[in-house]
Design a protein around this motif. Structure first.
Motif, PDB file in Angstrom:
ATOM      1  N   ALA A  54       0.704  -1.154  -0.088  1.00  0.00           N
ATOM      2  CA  ALA A  54      -0.123   0.066   0.059  1.00  0.00           C
ATOM      3  C   ALA A  54       0.809   1.084  -0.019  1.00  0.00           C
ATOM      4  CB  ALA A  54      -1.021   0.008   1.266  1.00  0.00           C
ATOM      5  N   TYR A  55       1.935   1.099   0.803  1.00  0.00           N
ATOM      6  CA  TYR A  55       2.781   2.370   0.783  1.00  0.00           C
ATOM      7  C   TYR A  55       3.673   2.678  -0.764  1.00  0.00           C
ATOM      8  CZ  TYR A  55       3.034   3.091   6.019  1.00  0.00           C
ATOM      9  OH  TYR A  55       2.709   3.146   7.430  1.00  0.00           O
ATOM     10  N   GLY A  56       3.816   1.622  -1.222  1.00  0.00           N
ATOM     11  CA  GLY A  56       4.480   1.635  -2.642  1.00  0.00           C
ATOM     12  C   GLY A  56       3.316   2.032  -3.497  1.00  0.00           C
ATOM     13  N   ASN A  57       2.340   1.971  -3.367  1.00  0.00           N
ATOM     14  CA  ASN A  57       1.021   2.245  -4.262  1.00  0.00           C
ATOM     15  C   ASN A  57       0.948   3.909  -4.428  1.00  0.00           C
ATOM     16  OD1 ASN A  57       0.658  -0.346  -4.893  1.00  0.00           O
ATOM     17  ND2 ASN A  57      -1.312  -0.793  -4.171  1.00  0.00           N
ATOM     18  N   VAL A  58       1.326   4.419  -2.923  1.00  0.00           N
ATOM     19  CA  VAL A  58       0.954   5.860  -3.025  1.00  0.00           C
ATOM     20  C   VAL A  58       2.086   6.452  -2.854  1.00  0.00           C
ATOM     21  CG1 VAL A  58      -1.437   5.642  -1.894  1.00  0.00           C
ATOM     22  CG2 VAL A  58       0.482   5.646  -0.442  1.00  0.00           C
ATOM     23  N   GLY A  59       3.444   6.036  -3.273  1.00  0.00           N
ATOM     24  CA  GLY A  59       4.444   6.795  -3.262  1.00  0.00           C
ATOM     25  C   GLY A  59       5.235   6.957  -2.052  1.00  0.00           C
ATOM     26  N   ARG A  60       4.918   6.334  -0.870  1.00  0.00           N
ATOM     27  CA  ARG A  60       5.390   6.277   0.414  1.00  0.00           C
ATOM     28  C   ARG A  60       6.395   5.369   0.397  1.00  0.00           C
ATOM     29  NH1 ARG A  60       0.451   7.139   4.331  1.00  0.00           N
ATOM     30  NH2 ARG A  60       1.864   7.008   6.131  1.00  0.00           N
ATOM     31  N   GLN A  61       7.708   5.534  -0.279  1.00  0.00           N
ATOM     32  CA  GLN A  61       8.667   4.528  -0.789  1.00  0.00           C
ATOM     33  C   GLN A  61       9.452   4.425   0.535  1.00  0.00           C
ATOM     34  OE1 GLN A  61       8.483   2.696  -3.195  1.00  0.00           O
ATOM     35  NE2 GLN A  61       6.924   4.086  -4.201  1.00  0.00           N
ATOM     36  N   GLU A  62       9.808   5.283   1.259  1.00  0.00           N
ATOM     37  CA  GLU A  62      10.798   5.212   2.547  1.00  0.00           C
ATOM     38  C   GLU A  62      10.136   4.397   3.763  1.00  0.00           C
ATOM     39  OE1 GLU A  62      13.993   5.047   4.114  1.00  0.00           O
ATOM     40  OE2 GLU A  62      13.790   6.166   2.108  1.00  0.00           O
ATOM     41  N   GLU A  63       8.599   4.513   3.988  1.00  0.00           N
ATOM     42  CA  GLU A  63       8.121   3.767   4.865  1.00  0.00           C
ATOM     43  C   GLU A  63       7.913   2.355   4.659  1.00  0.00           C
ATOM     44  OE1 GLU A  63       4.613   6.638   6.707  1.00  0.00           O
ATOM     45  OE2 GLU A  63       5.219   6.982   4.654  1.00  0.00           O
ATOM     46  N   GLY A  64       7.598   2.188   3.157  1.00  0.00           N
ATOM     47  CA  GLY A  64       7.483   0.713   2.502  1.00  0.00           C
ATOM     48  C   GLY A  64       8.786   0.194   2.861  1.00  0.00           C
ATOM     49  N   ARG A  65       9.894   0.678   2.162  1.00  0.00           N
ATOM     50  CA  ARG A  65      11.193   0.030   2.281  1.00  0.00           C
ATOM     51  C   ARG A  65      11.637  -0.378   3.836  1.00  0.00           C
ATOM     52  NH1 ARG A  65      12.800   2.958  -1.962  1.00  0.00           N
ATOM     53  NH2 ARG A  65      13.271   5.087  -0.605  1.00  0.00           N
ATOM     54  N   LYS A  66      11.202   0.448   4.772  1.00  0.00           N
ATOM     55  CA  LYS A  66      11.718   0.147   6.120  1.00  0.00           C
ATOM     56  C   LYS A  66      10.742  -1.060   6.639  1.00  0.00           C
ATOM     57  CE  LYS A  66      10.989   3.621   8.879  1.00  0.00           C
ATOM     58  NZ  LYS A  66      10.791   4.491  10.070  1.00  0.00           N
ATOM     59  N   LEU A  67       9.691  -1.243   6.302  1.00  0.00           N
ATOM     60  CA  LEU A  67       8.850  -2.298   6.599  1.00  0.00           C
ATOM     61  C   LEU A  67       9.255  -3.791   5.823  1.00  0.00           C
ATOM     62  CD1 LEU A  67       4.906  -1.693   6.493  1.00  0.00           C
ATOM     63  CD2 LEU A  67       6.213  -2.640   8.317  1.00  0.00           C
ATOM     64  N   VAL A  68       9.576  -3.530   4.576  1.00  0.00           N
ATOM     65  CA  VAL A  68       9.975  -4.583   3.949  1.00  0.00           C
ATOM     66  C   VAL A  68      11.267  -5.263   4.565  1.00  0.00           C
ATOM     67  CG1 VAL A  68      11.163  -5.537   1.711  1.00  0.00           C
ATOM     68  CG2 VAL A  68       9.074  -4.159   1.899  1.00  0.00           C
ATOM     69  N   LEU A  69      12.189  -4.381   5.054  1.00  0.00           N
ATOM     70  CA  LEU A  69      13.625  -5.043   5.534  1.00  0.00           C
ATOM     71  C   LEU A  69      13.184  -5.415   6.916  1.00  0.00           C
ATOM     72  CD1 LEU A  69      15.914  -1.887   4.423  1.00  0.00           C
ATOM     73  CD2 LEU A  69      15.683  -4.149   3.511  1.00  0.00           C
ATOM     74  N   GLN A  70      12.199  -4.989   7.533  1.00  0.00           N
ATOM     75  CA  GLN A  70      12.212  -5.710   8.718  1.00  0.00           C
ATOM     76  C   GLN A  70      11.568  -7.029   8.702  1.00  0.00           C
ATOM     77  OE1 GLN A  70       9.072  -3.029  10.572  1.00  0.00           O
ATOM     78  NE2 GLN A  70      10.552  -1.815  11.289  1.00  0.00           N
ATOM     79  N   GLN A  71      10.619  -7.362   7.718  1.00  0.00           N
ATOM     80  CA  GLN A  71      10.200  -8.558   7.305  1.00  0.00           C
ATOM     81  C   GLN A  71      11.050  -9.324   6.600  1.00  0.00           C
ATOM     82  OE1 GLN A  71       7.003  -9.551   8.474  1.00  0.00           O
ATOM     83  NE2 GLN A  71       7.120  -7.713   9.522  1.00  0.00           N
ATOM     84  N   TYR A  72      11.931  -8.919   5.660  1.00  0.00           N
ATOM     85  CA  TYR A  72      12.980  -9.579   5.270  1.00  0.00           C
ATOM     86  C   TYR A  72      13.963 -10.367   6.045  1.00  0.00           C
ATOM     87  CZ  TYR A  72      15.827 -10.925   1.130  1.00  0.00           C
ATOM     88  OH  TYR A  72      16.570 -11.456   0.070  1.00  0.00           O
ATOM     89  N   ARG A  73      14.287  -9.752   7.134  1.00  0.00           N
ATOM     90  CA  ARG A  73      14.928 -10.308   8.133  1.00  0.00           C
ATOM     91  C   ARG A  73      14.520 -11.599   8.857  1.00  0.00           C
ATOM     92  NH1 ARG A  73      16.792  -4.863   8.597  1.00  0.00           N
ATOM     93  NH2 ARG A  73      15.224  -4.237  10.296  1.00  0.00           N
ATOM     94  N   LYS A  74      13.165 -11.440   8.929  1.00  0.00           N
ATOM     95  CA  LYS A  74      12.321 -12.644   9.657  1.00  0.00           C
ATOM     96  C   LYS A  74      11.874 -13.919   8.500  1.00  0.00           C
ATOM     97  CE  LYS A  74      10.050  -9.346  12.448  1.00  0.00           C
ATOM     98  NZ  LYS A  74       8.488  -8.659  12.777  1.00  0.00           N
ATOM     99  N   ARG A  75      12.477 -13.793   7.331  1.00  0.00           N
ATOM    100  CA  ARG A  75      12.263 -14.778   6.450  1.00  0.00           C
ATOM    101  C   ARG A  75      12.269 -16.257   6.822  1.00  0.00           C
ATOM    102  NH1 ARG A  75      16.001 -14.108   3.328  1.00  0.00           N
ATOM    103  NH2 ARG A  75      15.476 -15.293   1.611  1.00  0.00           N
ATOM    104  N   ASP A  76      13.275 -16.551   7.311  1.00  0.00           N
ATOM    105  CA  ASP A  76      13.686 -18.031   7.911  1.00  0.00           C
ATOM    106  C   ASP A  76      12.498 -18.458   8.939  1.00  0.00           C
ATOM    107  OD1 ASP A  76      15.796 -17.702   6.768  1.00  0.00           O
ATOM    108  OD2 ASP A  76      17.041 -17.196   8.075  1.00  0.00           O
ATOM    109  N   GLN A  77      11.682 -17.761   9.582  1.00  0.00           N
ATOM    110  CA  GLN A  77      10.751 -17.974  10.495  1.00  0.00           C
ATOM    111  C   GLN A  77       9.372 -18.481   9.598  1.00  0.00           C
ATOM    112  OE1 GLN A  77      11.158 -14.842  13.390  1.00  0.00           O
ATOM    113  NE2 GLN A  77      13.260 -15.244  12.990  1.00  0.00           N
ATOM    114  N   MET A  78       9.208 -17.984   8.382  1.00  0.00           N
ATOM    115  CA  MET A  78       8.021 -18.059   7.801  1.00  0.00           C
ATOM    116  C   MET A  78       7.779 -19.037   7.000  1.00  0.00           C
ATOM    117  SD  MET A  78       8.321 -14.309   5.979  1.00  0.00           S
ATOM    118  CE  MET A  78       8.735 -12.848   6.891  1.00  0.00           C
ATOM    119  N   SER A  79       6.350 -19.397   6.742  1.00  0.00           N
ATOM    120  CA  SER A  79       6.251 -20.583   5.727  1.00  0.00           C
ATOM    121  C   SER A  79       6.655 -20.270   4.284  1.00  0.00           C
ATOM    122  CB  SER A  79       4.532 -20.827   5.654  1.00  0.00           C
ATOM    123  OG  SER A  79       4.156 -19.582   4.935  1.00  0.00           O
ATOM    124  N   TYR A  80       6.722 -21.348   3.795  1.00  0.00           N
ATOM    125  CA  TYR A  80       7.422 -21.225   2.327  1.00  0.00           C
ATOM    126  C   TYR A  80       6.508 -20.057   1.568  1.00  0.00           C
ATOM    127  CZ  TYR A  80       8.508 -22.105  -2.523  1.00  0.00           C
ATOM    128  OH  TYR A  80       8.984 -21.853  -3.853  1.00  0.00           O
TER     129      TYR A  80
END
Length: 128
Positions: A54-80
């Motif tokens: 949603a952030y990406g869709n409205v051009g709020r890239q910085e907030e989106g990037r921060k969220l993505v990086l937080q989630q990306y670090r948790k990938r090993d604990q996620m389902s496939y």
């Protein structure tokens, strides 16, 4: 699945309201509801990914990037499926349309009935 990490009925209600608003492109409601879902249940991984979208869709890239990086670090604990969805949103922010296509094709192998996946795959091809 995508909803398997949710532990709170209240967070689930906020998520569903946020997802519905996302589909209607009512972004203030999306931001409010998904933020509440995340606040209530910090282990629920689908909500932050949708919020980053949603952030990406409205051009709020910085907030989106921060969220993505937080989630990306948790990938090993996620389902496939959730890990692949996280890889896809990471590709949206940091990689190429080719990477988006690769991950969306993997998601379609898991669930070829998802209209969202078909739309997002088409969108990635359109970017090329």
């Amino acid at each position: 699945g995508m909803l398997s990490t949710i532990n709170s009925p209240e967070a689930y209600r906020y998520f569903i309201a946020g997802k519905k608003a996302f589909e209607e492109q009512d972004y203030p409601v999306v931001f409010h509801n998904l933020s509440k879902a995340i606040e209530i249940d910090t282990n629920f991984t689908y909500a932050p990914i949708l919020l980053a979208q949603a952030y990406g869709n409205v051009g709020r890239q910085e907030e989106g990037r921060k969220l993505v990086l937080q989630q990306y670090r948790k990938r090993d604990q996620m389902s496939y499926q959730m890990k692949t969805y996280t890889d896809w949103i990471y590709a949206c922010y940091f990689e190429t349309p080719y990477d988006r296509i690769k991950y969306m094709k993997q998601l379609l192998e898991i669930d070829d009935q998802s209209p969202d996946y078909h739309f997002l795959l088409g969108h990635a091809f359109h970017l090329l």
